[in-house]
Design a protein around this motif. Sequence first.
Motif, PDB file in Angstrom:
ATOM      1  N   UNK A   1      -4.784   8.532  -1.636  1.00 16.33           N
ATOM      2  CA  UNK A   1      -4.273   9.855  -2.007  1.00 16.33           C
ATOM      3  C   UNK A   1      -5.291  10.913  -1.597  1.00 16.33           C
ATOM      4  N   UNK A   2      -4.815  11.962  -0.956  1.00 16.48           N
ATOM      5  CA  UNK A   2      -5.721  12.971  -0.403  1.00 16.48           C
ATOM      6  C   UNK A   2      -5.340  14.376  -0.869  1.00 16.48           C
ATOM      7  N   UNK A   3      -6.326  15.245  -0.902  1.00 22.61           N
ATOM      8  CA  UNK A   3      -6.174  16.662  -1.198  1.00 22.61           C
ATOM      9  C   UNK A   3      -5.687  16.888  -2.621  1.00 22.61           C
ATOM     10  N   UNK A   4      -4.534  17.503  -2.789  1.00 14.69           N
ATOM     11  CA  UNK A   4      -4.002  17.785  -4.128  1.00 14.69           C
ATOM     12  C   UNK A   4      -3.241  16.606  -4.725  1.00 14.69           C
ATOM     13  N   UNK A   5      -2.886  15.613  -3.917  1.00 10.98           N
ATOM     14  CA  UNK A   5      -2.028  14.525  -4.411  1.00 10.98           C
ATOM     15  C   UNK A   5      -2.666  13.614  -5.462  1.00 10.98           C
ATOM     16  N   UNK A   6      -4.002  13.532  -5.594  1.00 10.48           N
ATOM     17  CA  UNK A   6      -4.521  12.772  -6.729  1.00 10.48           C
ATOM     18  C   UNK A   6      -4.030  13.316  -8.080  1.00 10.48           C
ATOM     19  N   UNK A   7      -3.503  14.523  -8.084  1.00  8.40           N
ATOM     20  CA  UNK A   7      -2.873  15.056  -9.301  1.00  8.40           C
ATOM     21  C   UNK A   7      -1.735  14.136  -9.743  1.00  8.40           C
ATOM     22  N   UNK A   8      -0.971  13.647  -8.783  1.00  6.56           N
ATOM     23  CA  UNK A   8       0.135  12.747  -9.091  1.00  6.56           C
ATOM     24  C   UNK A   8      -0.382  11.427  -9.656  1.00  6.56           C
TER      25      UNK A   8
ATOM     26  N   UNK B   1       0.837  -1.193   0.000  1.00  5.11           N
ATOM     27  CA  UNK B   1       0.000   0.000   0.000  1.00  5.11           C
ATOM     28  C   UNK B   1       0.874   1.246   0.000  1.00  5.11           C
ATOM     29  N   UNK B   2       0.261   2.331  -0.450  1.00 10.09           N
ATOM     30  CA  UNK B   2       0.959   3.604  -0.592  1.00 10.09           C
ATOM     31  C   UNK B   2       0.009   4.719  -0.195  1.00 10.09           C
ATOM     32  N   UNK B   3       0.485   5.639   0.641  1.00  9.51           N
ATOM     33  CA  UNK B   3      -0.316   6.797   1.050  1.00  9.51           C
ATOM     34  C   UNK B   3       0.398   8.061   0.579  1.00  9.51           C
ATOM     35  N   UNK B   4      -0.381   8.944  -0.050  1.00  7.47           N
ATOM     36  CA  UNK B   4       0.137  10.228  -0.523  1.00  7.47           C
ATOM     37  C   UNK B   4      -0.618  11.357   0.160  1.00  7.47           C
ATOM     38  N   UNK B   5       0.065  12.172   0.971  1.00 15.55           N
ATOM     39  CA  UNK B   5      -0.597  13.347   1.543  1.00 15.55           C
ATOM     40  C   UNK B   5      -0.728  14.432   0.486  1.00 15.55           C
ATOM     41  N   UNK B   6      -1.557  15.402   0.771  1.00 16.84           N
ATOM     42  CA  UNK B   6      -1.630  16.564  -0.095  1.00 16.84           C
ATOM     43  C   UNK B   6      -0.377  17.405   0.076  1.00 16.84           C
TER      44      UNK B   6
ATOM     45  N   UNK C   1      -9.413  11.405  -1.615  1.00 15.30           N
ATOM     46  CA  UNK C   1     -10.188  12.198  -0.660  1.00 15.30           C
ATOM     47  C   UNK C   1      -9.839  13.672  -0.777  1.00 15.30           C
ATOM     48  N   UNK C   2     -10.772  14.483  -0.342  1.00 15.35           N
ATOM     49  CA  UNK C   2     -10.519  15.913  -0.191  1.00 15.35           C
ATOM     50  C   UNK C   2      -9.858  16.108   1.169  1.00 15.35           C
ATOM     51  N   UNK C   3      -9.039  17.133   1.312  1.00 17.34           N
ATOM     52  CA  UNK C   3      -8.276  17.340   2.533  1.00 17.34           C
ATOM     53  C   UNK C   3      -9.105  17.370   3.802  1.00 17.34           C
ATOM     54  N   UNK C   4     -10.275  17.999   3.745  1.00 18.25           N
ATOM     55  CA  UNK C   4     -11.105  18.095   4.954  1.00 18.25           C
ATOM     56  C   UNK C   4     -11.711  16.746   5.346  1.00 18.25           C
ATOM     57  N   UNK C   5     -11.565  15.747   4.489  1.00 10.59           N
ATOM     58  CA  UNK C   5     -12.062  14.404   4.787  1.00 10.59           C
ATOM     59  C   UNK C   5     -10.985  13.499   5.364  1.00 10.59           C
TER      60      UNK C   5
END
Length: 179
Positions: free
Chosen positions: A99-106, A65-70, A152-156
């Motif tokens: 992936x959360x916030x802006x990181x889904x861009x990646x 698994x991989x987690x990407x913060x915004x 996810x969106x950052x506030x989530x």
Amino acid sequence: MKKTAVLLYPQFSEYELSVALSILMQGNKPLVTVGLNREKIKGESGLSCIADKQLNEVNLDEIDSLILPGCMDIALIINEQELIDFISTVSAKGAIIASISSSPSLLAIAGVLKNKKYTVGLSPEGMQKLGFFDLSHFSEDLVVQDGNIITARGRGFVQFGIAVGKALHLSFDENWYRE
């Protein structure tokens, strides 16, 4: 037990990782922090970190698994080809990617969101301007899971962390994070 890789890059959002990291700890899930290099990484709140490994040192057979913060300014890293290739390779192995916030861009640049429902913490105008999002699969939902991809969106960030824990089948107290 395989590990969860947590990407850290300049101006990463510390709070967006807080619940996910807590749930990994509750579930006794080992993790490894991964950076672009061995230099100190400063989060958006000023927290300084040094990643356990850099991208080219990660044994992909050891992670599931991989987690990407915004990131406060995702433009700082969207052209990091080694990072994009890493995400693409992890995805090709069938790992859970959160992936959360802006990181889904990646994820979009890496081709991971192709034909996947997703959300992102950017405005539709901003997504259109960037030009690499397929807006036909965009959702306004706070957290979206489509197969092995969680966005996810950052506030989530609370719901995001819970979704990560459930996707990894971890044992944790979901009520710990409720009001």
